[in-house]
Design an enzyme around this catalytic site. Structure first.
Site, PDB file in Angstrom:
ATOM      1  N   TYR A   1      21.230  29.199  49.128  1.00  0.00           N
ATOM      2  CA  TYR A   1      21.435  28.533  47.821  1.00  0.00           C
ATOM      3  C   TYR A   1      20.245  27.686  47.391  1.00  0.00           C
ATOM      4  CZ  TYR A   1      23.924  24.488  50.213  1.00  0.00           C
ATOM      5  OH  TYR A   1      24.321  23.436  50.974  1.00  0.00           O
ATOM      6  N   GLU A   2      20.280  27.238  46.164  1.00  0.00           N
ATOM      7  CA  GLU A   2      19.143  26.536  45.533  1.00  0.00           C
ATOM      8  C   GLU A   2      17.878  27.378  45.528  1.00  0.00           C
ATOM      9  OE1 GLU A   2      21.328  23.761  44.216  1.00  0.00           O
ATOM     10  OE2 GLU A   2      19.215  23.839  43.736  1.00  0.00           O
ATOM     11  N   GLY A   3      18.023  28.675  45.319  1.00  0.00           N
ATOM     12  CA  GLY A   3      16.885  29.585  45.380  1.00  0.00           C
ATOM     13  C   GLY A   3      16.729  30.088  46.796  1.00  0.00           C
TER      14      GLY A   3
ATOM     15  N   ARG B   1      16.237  20.883  46.183  1.00  0.00           N
ATOM     16  CA  ARG B   1      15.570  21.713  47.197  1.00  0.00           C
ATOM     17  C   ARG B   1      15.144  20.880  48.393  1.00  0.00           C
ATOM     18  NH1 ARG B   1      12.591  26.331  43.335  1.00  0.00           N
ATOM     19  NH2 ARG B   1      14.579  27.398  43.036  1.00  0.00           N
TER      20      ARG B   1
ATOM     21  N   GLN C   1      11.667  30.821  47.370  1.00  0.00           N
ATOM     22  CA  GLN C   1      10.817  29.668  47.685  1.00  0.00           C
ATOM     23  C   GLN C   1       9.415  30.122  48.080  1.00  0.00           C
ATOM     24  OE1 GLN C   1      12.113  26.685  47.152  1.00  0.00           O
ATOM     25  NE2 GLN C   1      14.099  27.633  46.750  1.00  0.00           N
TER      26      GLN C   1
END
Lengths: 586, 586
Positions: free
Chosen positions: B436-438, B296, B443
């Site tokens: 992406y990555e959440g 992240r 977040q």
């Protein structure tokens, strides 16, 4: 995947309950027979065409793109046939002048069709949109002979139009253009030069393509006063109206673009292309602006149209996609529309879209009033509003439209990034609307630098008075408190900021530094105005939009209008920090 | 067209003058020899590689894209060679553990290299970035045997890594995933299932690809507690470390994406692929989160990197492009950087970029302190800051990064929409970082729902105290008045809003409705904090950034921080208007 659903109920609500379409239009000569009922039934058919024929082509045409082979442009599979069907069904001439074969419906009807075209297939919509812009310039500035020769087939859509303005070193600053036009001696001119970014510069639909080209006469002064406008057809037109020889123009290449791949955006070479003056020599920009004002409203509508399509698809996906647990934790997986942040994204888009559509219709009606009202004072009044609102519609609709495309894509998570889902195309296609027909920064400068000082600085105040009247009227209806109060506060901010800018209008750094923030502040306030009107009408109406309108109005009041706080403060902080830094240190 | 210029001077200023890199790092065991001087000289070389080798590949690789033919992935021309050169020069192991052959430099050095990789070629940067994420998960959770077998070649970059989490019905909600792992009986497992969106899922660089796959054991409970993490290599590895048989996995297809076309994003089929548990059964998400926190931060850095590259190109173009007249009307055409609105666009990007880089370095240093400080209290303190800042860095850097890419494209006018100029690629590539990555919405929920309540609700307050101390120190330096005062006001708003959310933390609708606005409010305040520190240091320093830093700090204070006014008010207006509307009426 949900398909596009034309917003007919919403349109009917706006025309009937909010904007008094019948009352406003039927007083105008030539529109005595016009009615919301007629408009809605026409648009219902138009919507079917957009959803049934154009939208299914949108994704495949984006993938395939246009081609240029041996000097011939080909549009993606299905586009040419769709265009022919569009013309055959009579959609091209919807608002065209009856004297040249058009159906003479009001501009508000036209822009609502344009919105649906833009929702379904932005690239396609540019063909009739640019033709209509060219028609306006010809109608207002060309000789009767040119009008008679070109307008009927352009209004029917048999021939298309293109605007050839930009050159590689002359974009915003058209005064720098170098294309030349030399008199042949028979009243025609030979045009030489290269133009770039020419939307609809060529196509494979058959018929003719009528280029309006900006160029300089041999003795023309430098700068914008040396620019004239010429009509130059792809095929020369015989006296009997049939197509003759190929004119001296060719497609140099197709631009490779981020989006609108089904639109053949051309580099055009004019190699002694025969053309005829439209309007006076040296008054080319003036004639072009007639076209550009209509086009700017159209481009704003494109931003709205993409936002509507993207928001619809996002709402539909959010109702179907199951991820995560309900707010109380008791159920899962739930439709993601239960998650507040997803709702917020959808409402952000929706709260722009509905207000923008209302404002667009209102503006289009003002254009008709400005053109047709029997009372010159009413015409002037409406004309001022159109001048004021045109940059706002162009820039704010496309900025919020792009933002709506982006957040609608975001609702899809990773799937939004995958081409097959179609959401990323909305983002790529919407992006051009913030750039062409005058970048949004240019629109903001037009608003602050040219429109605010009009009527001795009274124009904006006249508009604010109108908003106040409507807020006053809306405040009498229960359940409008939040939107009325929030819009009144936003209007206070806008009025204070307007005074600040008018006071500082001697200093171009003040105007330039404030412009984009000011335009957004103006647009948010105008959207609030429309929400107040819609909420008041919805509370009184007994139609399906009622609950939705009142709820979205509250959302706009609570969550969108607070942006105006920061905009006022940022502008009030002045130009110093924008002007201070030496350009080498950026 | 200007090429990318690695921001080495700026990095040196931050490490030396603003963030006391030497003082902070040299107290940490293992970093005694580390210095800003060393870091800057390493990064100078890294920057040359990025600008000289990777950036020239960025546009052509985007046009060519990846291919899948007969089950074999090929990356665009030049990418595989560039990767080999990257590995040979030792860049893959920059921050890797020395016990496995890494060079053991601090994380701040790593993220600054990552930024330059992202500026030059986002798609390329994902290969080493994902490998490093996989290394972190293995380092922290795998058996010594797995570590010894896989880490050295992953840290050297000879082998790459991939994270296989997402399935078509399990994205944000990993609890829904259905991939299975069955014990073979010898300590290994056979993995079956299909994963989508797998970045670096395959490549043509040679070597091996180490997949970390989330799957369920046969007796696993439903939901997230039934998920385990497995290491599964593309080629089975013999005891002597050589590559053996092909494992049972294959690339089903390549995703067709909006951008990052040089990245082979795979649909991966695991058809009985042999794998080994990483960490405890049922604790897969825990192990994955080790990897995801590092990732992240990395993704935030990607947003920053693209913004830097896009802003540089826009500033360079704005100095060269001649359009329009000077503010006083006396000269023309002038470089468009003389126009206030163009300056505002450039400063909007720059005022994000410099503050974000400072905040990223600060956060990376906290990660090293959390991992290495001899005093457990200091470790815990730093660890809290990292937990708090991770979602802010990921989401705000990518949101502002995308916005910067868009406005930098806007500076180019029509040319910005044309692929050859490279600006539209920045927009398409940057867009994935928000997803992406959440997703950035996830977040924001992590920040509001998980991080604010940490340490009994005291974590954020601890951070705010630190900001106050630094503002107090900065206020003693002349010429920092505006940024200190504006940041102090923003911090007041952030503190009030934090209290509001902590008070309402029993109601998930409050948190969910506030989350994205809150994260932006938090980020703007944190950027203001960094601007105050930079302005104070710049005023005292005698280095080139001085004038620029003080001017951009003022711009951030005057024109960006006012956004916090609207964010506070919007959040304070509550969740009602977001929650009210029935989902069928959206």
């Amino acid at each position: 995947m949900a398909s596009y659903n034309p917003p007919i109920d919403d349109i009917a609500f706006l025309l009937n309950d909010v904007l008094d379409f019948d009352g406003q239009m039927q007083t105008l000569p030539g529109y005595e027979e016009v009615s919301a009922e007629l408009a809605v039934s026409v648009l219902e058919e138009g919507g079917k065409f957009c959803a049934g024929v154009l939208e299914p082509l949108n994704r495949p045409a984006d993938e395939e793109g246009c081609k240029l082979e041996n000097g011939l442009v080909s549009t993606p599979k299905g586009i040419a046939d769709a265009y022919k069907a569009f013309v055959e069904a009579g959609w091209a001439g919807l608002s065209g002048a009856p004297e040249f074969g058009g159906q003479g419906l009001p501009r508000a009807t036209q822009i609502l069709l344009d919105e649906m075209l833009s929702s379904a297939n932005l690239s396609f919509g540019l063909f009739p949109g640019l033709t209509r812009g060219a028609v306006e310039a010809i109608e207002h500035h060309a000789s009767d002979e040119l009008k008679a020769k070109y307008l009927p087939k352009m209004i029917s859509g048999e021939w298309t139009g293109a605007m050839a303005l930009t050159e590689s070193s002359a974009g915003t600053d058209l005064g720098l253009l170098t294309a030349r036009a030399e008199p042949v001696g028979d009243g025609s001119y030979k045009i030489k030069g290269t133009k770039i970014f020419i939307s609809s510069g060529d196509q494979d639909f058959g018929g003719n393509i009528i280029h309006l080209v900006l160029a300089r006469l041999p003795d023309a002064p430098k700068g914008v006063k040396g620019i004239s406008l010429f009509l130059s057809p792809k095929f020369l037109v015989e006296d009997d109206g049939s197509l003759g020889a190929r004119n001296g123009m060719s497609v140099g290449s197709l631009e490779h673009k981020m989006g609108i791949h089904a639109q053949p955006t051309c580099v055009m070479n004019y190699d002694g292309a025969i053309g005829w003056l439209v309007g006076e020599p040296g008054r080319g920009l003036n004639a072009m602006f007639t076209m550009m004002n209509a086009e700017r409203l159209f481009v704003g509508i494109q931003g709205l149209g993409i936002a509507e399509a993207a928001n619809q698809k996002a709402a539909s996906y959010a109702r179907e996609r199951l991820q995560g647990r309900s707010l109380d934790g008791s159920r899962g997986p739930v439709p993601i529309i239960e998650h507040p942040d997803v709702r917020k994204m959808l409402l952000t888009g929706r709260s722009f879209i509905d207000a923008a559509r209302a404002l667009a219709i209102w503006t289009a009606m003002q254009m008709d009033i400005a053109a047709r009202h029997p009372d010159p004072a009413e015409r002037r009044r409406a004309d001022g509003f159109v001048a004021l609102l045109t940059p706002v519609v162009k820039a704010a609709f496309t900025d919020f439209g792009f933002e709506t495309a982006v957040i609608s894509q975001q609702v899809f998570g990773g799937h939004g990034y995958i081409r097959e889902w179609g959401m990323e195309q909305f983002v790529r296609d919407a992006r051009i609307t913030q750039i062409y027909e005058g970048t949004n920064g240019v629109q903001a400068m037009d608003l602050v630098g040219r429109k605010l000082p009009m009527e001795g600085g009274e124009l904006a105040g006249r508009f604010f008075d109108l908003v106040k009247q409507d807020l006053q009227a809306a405040s009498l209806v229960p359940a409008t408190e939040r939107i009325v109060a929030a819009t009144a506060s936003a209007l206070d901010r806008l009025e204070r900021t307007t005074e600040l800018l008018l006071a500082g209008s001697g200093d171009p750094a003040v105007a330039g530094s404030a412009a984009t923030d000011y335009l957004r502040l103006f647009a948010l306030t105008a959207f609030g105005w429309m929400w107040a009107k819609m909420a008041a009408s919805a509370a009184a109406a007994d139609t399906p939009p009622k609950v939705r309108k009142c709820a979205v109005a509250d959302f706009f009041a609570d969550r969108m209008l607070p942006q105006t706080l920061g905009l006022e403060t940022a502008i009030a902080n002045g130009a110093t920090s924008i002007i201070a830094l030496n350009q080498d240190l950026f």
